[in-house]
Design a protein around this motif. Structure first.
Motif, short mmCIF file in Angstrom:
data_model
loop_
_atom_site.label_atom_id
_atom_site.label_comp_id
_atom_site.label_asym_id
_atom_site.label_seq_id
_atom_site.Cartn_x
_atom_site.Cartn_y
_atom_site.Cartn_z
N SER A 1 0.82 -1.21 0.00
CA SER A 1 0.00 0.00 0.00
C SER A 1 0.85 1.26 0.00
O SER A 1 0.38 2.33 -0.41
N ALA A 2 2.11 1.16 0.44
CA ALA A 2 3.05 2.27 0.42
C ALA A 2 4.46 1.70 0.46
O ALA A 2 4.67 0.58 0.95
N PRO A 3 5.46 2.42 -0.06
CA PRO A 3 6.84 1.93 0.02
C PRO A 3 7.24 1.67 1.47
O PRO A 3 6.89 2.42 2.37
N PHE A 4 8.01 0.60 1.67
CA PHE A 4 8.41 0.18 3.01
C PHE A 4 9.93 0.12 3.07
O PHE A 4 10.55 -0.61 2.30
N ARG A 5 10.52 0.90 3.98
CA ARG A 5 11.97 1.02 4.04
C ARG A 5 12.55 0.33 5.26
O ARG A 5 12.05 0.49 6.38
N ILE A 6 13.63 -0.45 5.01
CA ILE A 6 14.45 -1.01 6.08
C ILE A 6 15.89 -0.67 5.74
O ILE A 6 16.16 0.00 4.75
N SER A 7 16.83 -1.15 6.53
CA SER A 7 18.24 -0.88 6.27
C SER A 7 18.66 -1.48 4.93
O SER A 7 18.63 -2.69 4.74
#
Length: 339
Positions: free
Chosen positions: A19-25
């Motif tokens: 549903s939206a961009p998801f950021r991790i390391s």
């Protein structure tokens, strides 16, 4: 002489839009590709969904090829323990293993939890994940989880920024359990900056601070906050090799190769004196359901994957009052349908 019915293998890949961009390391995700397996026999069906493990290049495209090579073997019919000798740990085995669980339950006429000799599953307190972003944005997302009792924050290894993120979320939600997930983003120098702040802000878990393969960096680290293995421990063999560096083991079915090995890992982790966590690689309720059974044996539960998708499968898991519940109709019942 009556000929034994063959199993029919259904196999396809599917892209799940977030549903939206998801950021991790080190990564930003917009789509979660998955492999779907169906096994049908005598009018009964078993289903499994797996996303694989991106950091080991265990992609759905590769998973599909691995399973396809075993089509004849699978269609002749195999058991879950035999499967462990035919496929390595990872997404391909997870998808097939979960399908075998459901097919076996359907043929036996009992739910999968009963097949696993469990008590009827109960709703589980779950973490709700906030992806890495500007501190103010993360604080707002934490506030938006109004029903959450436990929140997990994604960090990126940028110590000053991560500290600001944590402090912003703690100020926004002073009452909740907080864990942080570094996804391999830290090295000793930056970790030494982060650790005192975790204590000050009442953080209850630090997940995977070090890079996979560099676990020795944790030697001598203060354990005021319990440290969990995620990327560092994929399966039962790696649990034996690396558990001594960690306090908690995060078991994911996509990593270990399915519910069969996941349950074995949970038992062994307990024997080694470790706490147990269940997590997910993002997927629909079809992927959460077998993990929900594993979660019945866990201290920490992180099964919020469907909340990040545009669309979930129906019927789906239910989120209420900070808990996740999985009705029998989602997966693992005698009357399962192909979706």
């Amino acid at each position: 002489m009556t000929k034994t019915a063959r199993v029919q293998l259904g196999l396809r890949n599917e892209d799940l839009r977030l549903s939206a961009p998801f950021r991790i390391s080190g990564h930003v995700f917009e789509v979660s590709p998955v492999t779907l397996v169906t096994l049908q026999k005598n009018g009964r069906v078993g289903r499994g969904e797996a996303a694989g493990v991106y950091y080991t290049r265990d992609t759905p495209a590769l998973m599909l090829l691995m399973i396809e090579k075993l089509r004849d073997v699978l269609e002749r019919g195999i058991g879950r323990q035999e499967l462990r000798t035919l496929l390595p740990s990872g997404g391909a085995r997870n998808a097939v293993d979960c399908a075998l669980w459901e097919l076996e339950a359907a043929i036996a006429g009992v739910p999968a939890w009963e097949l696993a000799k469990m008590e009827r599953p109960k709703p589980l307190l779950t973490t709700f994940t906030v992806g890495a972003d500007d501190p103010g944005v993360m604080a707002e997302r934490a506030r938006a989880y109004t029903h959450a009792r436990a929140i997990k924050l994604k960090l990126t290894g940028e110590a000053d920024l991560d500290i600001a993120r944590l402090r912003a979320v703690r100020a926004a939600r002073p009452e909740v359990w907080i864990g942080v997930d570094a996804n391999q983003g830290y090295v000793p120098d930056t970790l030494s900056q982060l650790l005192p702040v975790l204590v000050d802000e009442g953080v209850s878990l630090l997940e995977q601070p070090c890079r996979r393969g560099f676990e020795a960096e944790l030697d001598g680290v203060d354990r005021a906050v319990p440290i969990a293995a995620d990327e560092s421990i994929l399966d039962l063999d790696e649990l034996e090799e690396r558990a001594h560096w960690f306090d908690v083991v995060n078991i994911k079915l996509d990593k270990c190769g399915g519910l069969t090995e996941g349950l074995m890992m949970a038992r062994r982790a307990r024997e080694l004196g470790k706490r147990v966590m269940v997590g997910n690689m993002v997927g629909t309720s079809l992927a959460m359901a077998p993990a929900f059974l594993l979660g019945q044996f866990c201290d920490i539960v992180d099964l919020d994957g469907p909340l990040f998708l545009d669309h979930d499968r129906k019927p789906g898991v239910v989120y209420a009052d900070g808990h996740v519940d999985c009705p029998d109709s989602v997966w693992g019942t005698p009357d399962a349908v192909i979706a």
